[in-house]
Design an enzyme around this catalytic site. Structure first.
Site, PDB file in Angstrom:
ATOM      1  CG  HIS A  91      78.638  48.837  28.282  1.00 53.89           C
ATOM      2  ND1 HIS A  91      77.501  48.971  27.534  1.00 53.89           N
ATOM      3  CD2 HIS A  91      78.712  47.550  28.646  1.00 53.89           C
ATOM      4  CE1 HIS A  91      76.903  47.797  27.456  1.00 53.89           C
ATOM      5  NE2 HIS A  91      77.628  46.911  28.104  1.00 53.89           N
ATOM      6  CG  HIS A  92      83.890  53.734  27.596  1.00 54.95           C
ATOM      7  ND1 HIS A  92      84.402  52.582  28.164  1.00 54.95           N
ATOM      8  CD2 HIS A  92      84.789  54.106  26.661  1.00 54.95           C
ATOM      9  CE1 HIS A  92      85.548  52.285  27.593  1.00 54.95           C
ATOM     10  NE2 HIS A  92      85.820  53.196  26.670  1.00 54.95           N
ATOM     11  CB  ALA A  93      81.317  57.821  23.978  1.00 56.02           C
TER      12      ALA A  93
END
Ligand code: TYD
Length: 150
Positions: free
Chosen positions: A59-61
């Site tokens: 759930h991230h970049a």
């Protein structure tokens, strides 16, 4: 993993490893920086004990970080989103990893009980490099694409 798989999302790609099949005495997989892995490796981490089959990780970049992700035991599903295109990849083959380049939103789910994930990273852990809001991620990609005339 489907051997004909091609990655449509930006800043990704397949990373096949050097591989020696020594059955019944084991298999040997090799990842070398600048060869099978397209960056210098500063950090290695792995994730095991994925007992909760409903777990969702990621759930991230990352703004700048380069990573290579491998499923070295079992399987899981990797969900990729470059801000325009989304792609879902089943990782179940230790001989081939996936490049997680900058600005690629990723989540991992559907872990098998024996799943072990190995990640090679181009830099040390830096919280400021994370984008943890999907809305912020989409805004950043849209702004970068606009500035580049895409
Ligand atoms: P995170 O990257 O969010 O995990 P995932 O993407 O697998 O869900 O990291 C979880 C926690 O661990 C977070 O508090 C940051 C910490 N962490 C480190 O301290 N060093 C590291 O190298 C990594 C990958 C995470």
């Amino acid at each position: 993993m489907n051997s004909k798989l091609s990655l449509r999302v930006r800043n990704s790609g397949l990373l096949p490893l050097k591989f020696f099949k020594d059955v019944p005495d084991g298999n040997l997989f090799i990842a070398e920086a600048g060869r099978q892995v397209p960056f210098d490796i500063k950090r290695v981490y792995f994730i095991n004990n994925l007992a909760n089959q409903k777990a969702v990780r990621g759930h991230h970049a990352h703004r700048k970080l380069e990573q290579a992700i491998f499923c070295i035991s079992g399987s899981f599903t990797l969900h990729l989103d470059d801000g325009r295109t989304k792609q879902r990849v089943l990782l179940n083959d230790p001989s081939c990893g996936i490049r997680l380049g900058p600005m690629l939103w990723h989540t991992m789910s559907s872990f098998s009980y024996d799943c072990v994930i190995l990640v090679l990273a181009s830099d040390y852990f830096e919280e400021a490099d994370y984008i943890r809001s999907h809305a912020e991620f989409v805004a950043a990609v849209t702004a970068a694409d606009g500035a580049a005339g895409r």
